[in-house]
Design a protein around this motif. Structure first.
Motif, PDB file in Angstrom:
ATOM      1  N   ILE A   1       0.840  -1.204   0.000  1.00 24.43           N
ATOM      2  CA  ILE A   1       0.000   0.000   0.000  1.00 24.43           C
ATOM      3  C   ILE A   1       0.872   1.249   0.000  1.00 24.43           C
ATOM      4  N   PHE A   2       1.910   1.258   0.825  1.00 29.56           N
ATOM      5  CA  PHE A   2       2.793   2.426   0.875  1.00 29.56           C
ATOM      6  C   PHE A   2       3.508   2.631  -0.454  1.00 29.56           C
ATOM      7  N   ALA A   3       4.015   1.542  -1.049  1.00 30.81           N
ATOM      8  CA  ALA A   3       4.719   1.655  -2.337  1.00 30.81           C
ATOM      9  C   ALA A   3       3.801   2.218  -3.413  1.00 30.81           C
ATOM     10  N   LEU A   4       2.570   1.768  -3.436  1.00 28.51           N
ATOM     11  CA  LEU A   4       1.611   2.293  -4.417  1.00 28.51           C
ATOM     12  C   LEU A   4       1.249   3.751  -4.114  1.00 28.51           C
ATOM     13  N   ALA A   5       1.177   4.100  -2.831  1.00 28.44           N
ATOM     14  CA  ALA A   5       0.815   5.471  -2.449  1.00 28.44           C
ATOM     15  C   ALA A   5       1.889   6.480  -2.842  1.00 28.44           C
ATOM     16  N   VAL A   6       3.160   6.085  -2.798  1.00 30.61           N
ATOM     17  CA  VAL A   6       4.239   7.035  -3.111  1.00 30.61           C
ATOM     18  C   VAL A   6       4.753   6.913  -4.548  1.00 30.61           C
ATOM     19  N   LEU A   7       4.165   6.015  -5.338  1.00 31.30           N
ATOM     20  CA  LEU A   7       4.638   5.838  -6.710  1.00 31.30           C
ATOM     21  C   LEU A   7       4.504   7.118  -7.533  1.00 31.30           C
ATOM     22  N   LEU A   8       3.313   7.720  -7.544  1.00 33.87           N
ATOM     23  CA  LEU A   8       3.122   8.949  -8.324  1.00 33.87           C
ATOM     24  C   LEU A   8       3.980  10.109  -7.826  1.00 33.87           C
ATOM     25  N   PRO A   9       4.028  10.378  -6.516  1.00 33.33           N
ATOM     26  CA  PRO A   9       4.908  11.465  -6.092  1.00 33.33           C
ATOM     27  C   PRO A   9       6.384  11.187  -6.367  1.00 33.33           C
ATOM     28  N   ASP A  10       6.802   9.918  -6.308  1.00 37.77           N
ATOM     29  CA  ASP A  10       8.184   9.572  -6.662  1.00 37.77           C
ATOM     30  C   ASP A  10       8.475   9.929  -8.118  1.00 37.77           C
ATOM     31  N   LEU A  11       7.589   9.507  -8.995  1.00 40.88           N
ATOM     32  CA  LEU A  11       7.761   9.804 -10.417  1.00 40.88           C
ATOM     33  C   LEU A  11       7.707  11.305 -10.676  1.00 40.88           C
ATOM     34  N   ALA A  12       6.792  11.995  -9.981  1.00 36.15           N
ATOM     35  CA  ALA A  12       6.628  13.435 -10.194  1.00 36.15           C
ATOM     36  C   ALA A  12       7.850  14.218  -9.727  1.00 36.15           C
ATOM     37  N   VAL A  13       8.348  13.929  -8.537  1.00 36.16           N
ATOM     38  CA  VAL A  13       9.513  14.681  -8.039  1.00 36.16           C
ATOM     39  C   VAL A  13      10.754  14.359  -8.866  1.00 36.16           C
ATOM     40  N   THR A  14      10.854  13.136  -9.369  1.00 34.29           N
ATOM     41  CA  THR A  14      11.989  12.801 -10.232  1.00 34.29           C
ATOM     42  C   THR A  14      11.889  13.560 -11.555  1.00 34.29           C
ATOM     43  N   ALA A  15      10.691  13.662 -12.101  1.00 31.78           N
ATOM     44  CA  ALA A  15      10.508  14.440 -13.339  1.00 31.78           C
ATOM     45  C   ALA A  15      10.860  15.903 -13.105  1.00 31.78           C
ATOM     46  N   ARG A  16      10.402  16.458 -11.980  1.00 32.75           N
ATOM     47  CA  ARG A  16      10.719  17.863 -11.680  1.00 32.75           C
ATOM     48  C   ARG A  16      12.221  18.047 -11.442  1.00 32.75           C
TER      49      ARG A  16
END
Length: 191
Positions: free
Chosen positions: A74-89
């Motif tokens: 659940i935690f891995a799925l919850a932080v997947l989008l913010p991980d991808l977003a901050v890496t893109a930024r």
């Protein structure tokens, strides 16, 4: 700002500010992120993931259900989008497209091919006619297996080093194609 003066920069972001920013920009792939924002977020999510994994392991040991880690998943799925977003930024801050993440993932997946080919080639001798299965390990060709695994590991290490170099690189000064410099104060804020 006075002519010839150095532009003032914001103080480094704290871990709390980074977490708040990344949660606020949960799926925001636009703009730029400083090194501090990226690395503090990575540290916070890694430490949280380790703590949650410890809880999952403890619960699994008590209940004899080692095969499933619901909290970690659940935690891995919850932080997947913010991980991808901050890496893109973060990539945007260095002047690169956030789509480079996809290149890294595709190359990492394709890098499994040498290991698979090595294992298939190494195990091919097992299926010859009249095989003695009691000494199966003697009929395995270990060289292609080891070579394939080493090539895969070297590619993965190369991708990691490539990613690391880009993530620790100083961002571009001033505005770039992806937005204003996140470290610089606005001229109005200085005056």
């Amino acid at each position: 700002m006075q002519q010839g003066a150095f532009p003032q920069t914001r103080p480094m972001m704290t871990i709390q500010e980074s977490v708040k920013t990344c949660i606020r920009k949960y799926a925001d792939f636009s703009g730029r992120a400083t090194r501090a924002e990226f690395w503090w977020w990575l540290l916070a999510t890694t430490l949280t993931s380790l703590a949650i994994s410890a809880v999952d392991s403890f619960v699994g040991a008590i209940s004899n259900a080692y095969f499933y880690s619901p909290l970690s998943t659940i935690f891995a799925l919850a932080v997947l989008l913010p991980d991808l977003a901050v890496t893109a930024r973060r990539l945007h801050d260095t002047g690169k497209s956030g789509w480079w993440q996809l290149v890294w993932v595709v190359v990492a997946i394709l890098a499994v091919a040498p290991a698979v080919v090595g294992v298939v080639a190494g195990l091919a001798g097992l299926f010859s006619a009249g095989q003695d299965w009691d000494n199966w390990w003697a009929n395995v060709s270990w060289l292609p297996i080891v070579a394939g695994i080493i090539v895969t590991l070297l590619i993965w290490i190369g991708i990691f080093v490539w990613w690391l170099v880009w993530m620790v690189k100083q961002g571009q000064s001033g505005p770039n194609h992806y937005g204003p410099d996140p470290r610089a104060w606005d001229d109005e804020a200085i005056a």
